[in-house]
Design an enzyme around this catalytic site. Structure first.
Site, PDB file in Angstrom:
ATOM      1  N   LYS A   1      11.318  -2.154 -40.525  1.00 16.14           N
ATOM      2  CA  LYS A   1      12.365  -1.558 -39.699  1.00 16.14           C
ATOM      3  C   LYS A   1      13.021  -2.631 -38.825  1.00 16.14           C
ATOM      4  O   LYS A   1      14.226  -2.673 -38.675  1.00 16.14           O
ATOM      5  CB  LYS A   1      11.794  -0.448 -38.817  1.00 16.14           C
TER       6      LYS A   1
ATOM      7  N   SER B   1       9.973   4.929 -34.459  1.00 19.73           N
ATOM      8  CA  SER B   1      10.202   3.939 -33.409  1.00 19.73           C
ATOM      9  C   SER B   1       9.688   4.536 -32.107  1.00 19.73           C
ATOM     10  O   SER B   1       9.819   5.739 -31.884  1.00 19.73           O
ATOM     11  CB  SER B   1      11.708   3.675 -33.276  1.00 19.73           C
TER      12      SER B   1
ATOM     13  N   TYR C   1       2.750   2.422 -27.311  1.00 17.52           N
ATOM     14  CA  TYR C   1       3.286   3.751 -27.602  1.00 17.52           C
ATOM     15  C   TYR C   1       3.277   3.927 -29.119  1.00 17.52           C
ATOM     16  O   TYR C   1       4.300   4.181 -29.759  1.00 17.52           O
ATOM     17  CB  TYR C   1       4.682   3.973 -26.999  1.00 17.52           C
ATOM     18  N   LEU C   2       2.075   3.769 -29.665  1.00 18.17           N
ATOM     19  CA  LEU C   2       1.908   3.639 -31.116  1.00 18.17           C
ATOM     20  C   LEU C   2       2.352   4.893 -31.866  1.00 18.17           C
ATOM     21  O   LEU C   2       2.136   6.012 -31.415  1.00 18.17           O
ATOM     22  CB  LEU C   2       0.439   3.348 -31.436  1.00 18.17           C
ATOM     23  N   HIS C   3       2.981   4.658 -33.009  1.00 22.83           N
ATOM     24  CA  HIS C   3       3.365   5.758 -33.902  1.00 22.83           C
ATOM     25  C   HIS C   3       2.858   5.415 -35.299  1.00 22.83           C
ATOM     26  O   HIS C   3       2.225   4.360 -35.501  1.00 22.83           O
ATOM     27  CB  HIS C   3       4.883   5.965 -33.866  1.00 22.83           C
TER      28      HIS C   3
ATOM     29  N   HIS D   1       3.217   1.833 -36.666  1.00 22.31           N
ATOM     30  CA  HIS D   1       2.179   0.875 -36.215  1.00 22.31           C
ATOM     31  C   HIS D   1       0.854   1.157 -36.917  1.00 22.31           C
ATOM     32  O   HIS D   1       0.149   0.243 -37.328  1.00 22.31           O
ATOM     33  CB  HIS D   1       1.929   1.011 -34.707  1.00 22.31           C
TER      34      HIS D   1
ATOM     35  N   MET E   1       4.274  -3.282 -28.961  1.00 21.14           N
ATOM     36  CA  MET E   1       4.548  -3.049 -27.540  1.00 21.14           C
ATOM     37  C   MET E   1       3.981  -1.687 -27.131  1.00 21.14           C
ATOM     38  O   MET E   1       4.364  -1.125 -26.115  1.00 21.14           O
ATOM     39  CB  MET E   1       6.043  -3.122 -27.264  1.00 21.14           C
TER      40      MET E   1
HETATM   41  O1  PAF Z   1       8.246  -5.379 -32.575  1.00 22.85           O
HETATM   42  C1  PAF Z   1       7.716  -5.372 -31.443  1.00 22.85           C
HETATM   43  O2  PAF Z   1       7.098  -4.398 -31.017  1.00 22.85           O
HETATM   44  C2  PAF Z   1       7.835  -6.590 -30.550  1.00 22.85           C
HETATM   45  O3  PAF Z   1       9.071  -7.192 -30.697  1.00 22.85           O
HETATM   46  C3  PAF Z   1       6.696  -7.613 -30.738  1.00 22.85           C
HETATM   47  C4  PAF Z   1       6.714  -8.202 -32.147  1.00 22.85           C
HETATM   48  C5  PAF Z   1       5.360  -6.941 -30.474  1.00 22.85           C
HETATM   49  C6  PAF Z   1       6.860  -8.762 -29.746  1.00 22.85           C
HETATM   50  O4  PAF Z   1       6.840  -8.313 -28.432  1.00 22.85           O
END
Ligand code: PAF
Length: 285
Positions: free
Chosen positions: A152, A188, A35-37, A40, A33
């Site tokens: 997580k 997160s 706002y990468l950390h 990710h 979703m």
């Molecule tokens: O874990 C997340 O960021 C979300 O739940 C996902 C898997 C991208 C689905 O929107």
């Protein structure tokens, strides 16, 4: 990667996936979703090292947010995410709009039974239906060989794995370890909501999980007792309010009254207004 592609339309994403598959390329997929950390980024790096092409989706999915949750204020910064994704080895970022993902009112949903009846599913009714529906759509649009998720969100990974098995999605799920800050806090995007003092107090999530692990290793088997001691530690922090603490079977997610074999120790705690989750799998005996 300098020539990373930004794709917004599902149709174009589908076409790119089709072309890659026709030329025998193995596609790794990291749904996010945004706002990468570092959590990710470690998934992106793993995909880049294991697959020919890595696709990252960035989409804040309204379907998985309940009324009163943080859909509107969820942190977003596409420009920053594109730089980070490229540096970690992504080849394509798929970042559709709401209109592109849900052009009309949805009448079809994917729902996994049972697994959402526990843990976060109890507190967030409809959340996992929203997750499985969007992840199913994303799998159909991207057509990956492998999809990468972090530990997580353990319950989410279990629910998605079950969906993939039950519905024969032709891909493998790779579940990778939780990436933590130096003091142990699980990474997160929601950590961005914490002020300095809350950030300090947020450490109590991992501290209480480690305490549970120590008690189990020392022989405590009574789940209620372990949860009570965890709760006592958590409530020493002024901003902390326990949403749940659970000791569960790692496969079925059903609560366990006694620690026998491996257990999932999982919790959700509000630090101020921010709800954080974390978990550890602990070996019983
Ligand atoms: O874990 C997340 O960021 C979300 O739940 C996902 C898997 C991208 C689905 O929107």
């Amino acid at each position: 990667m300098l020539n990373m592609k930004l794709v917004k339309s599902p149709r174009q994403m589908r076409r790119i996936g089709d072309e890659l598959r026709q030329t025998g390329k193995k596609i790794g997929f990291v749904p996010t979703m945004g706002y990468l950390h570092d959590g990710h980024l470690s998934l992106i790096r793993s995909s880049a090292s294991e697959c020919d092409v890595t696709v990252v989706s960035i989409y804040v999915n309204p379907l998985q947010f309940g009324p009163g949750e943080d859909l509107q204020r969820y942190p977003r910064d596409l420009k920053r995410d594109l730089k980070l994704a490229a540096a970690a080895g992504a080849d394509v970022v798929f970042a559709p709009s709401d209109k592109q993902m849900y052009p009309e009112r949805m009448l079809s949903f994917i729902e996994v039974e049972k697994l959402p009846d526990y843990l976060c599913g109890v507190r967030r009714p409809g959340h996992f239906r929203g997750v499985t529906t969007v992840v199913g759509k994303l799998f159909n649009i991207v057509g990956p060989d492998r999809a990468y998720f972090g530990n997580k969100d353990y319950q989410q990974a279990r629910v998605i794995s079950r969906m993939v098995n039950d519905l024969n999605f032709p891909l493998k799920i790779r579940l990778l370890p939780t990436i933590r800050e130096a003091d142990g806090l699980a990474m997160s995007s929601r950590n961005a909501y914490l002020n300095e003092e809350e950030r300090r107090q947020a450490r109590v999530l991992i501290e209480s999980l480690r305490l549970a692990r120590r008690l189990i290793r020392e022989g405590t088997r009574n789940s209620e007792k372990i949860k009570k001691v965890m709760g006592q530690l958590i409530t020493t922090r002024k901003s902390a309010k326990i949403d749940y603490i659970q000791i569960s079977d790692p496969l079925t997610l059903e609560p366990k009254t006694k620690v026998v074999g491996d257990v999932l120790v999982a919790l959700a705690v509000f630090i101020g207004k921010t709800r954080l989750i974390d978990n550890l799998i602990v070996k019983g005996n």
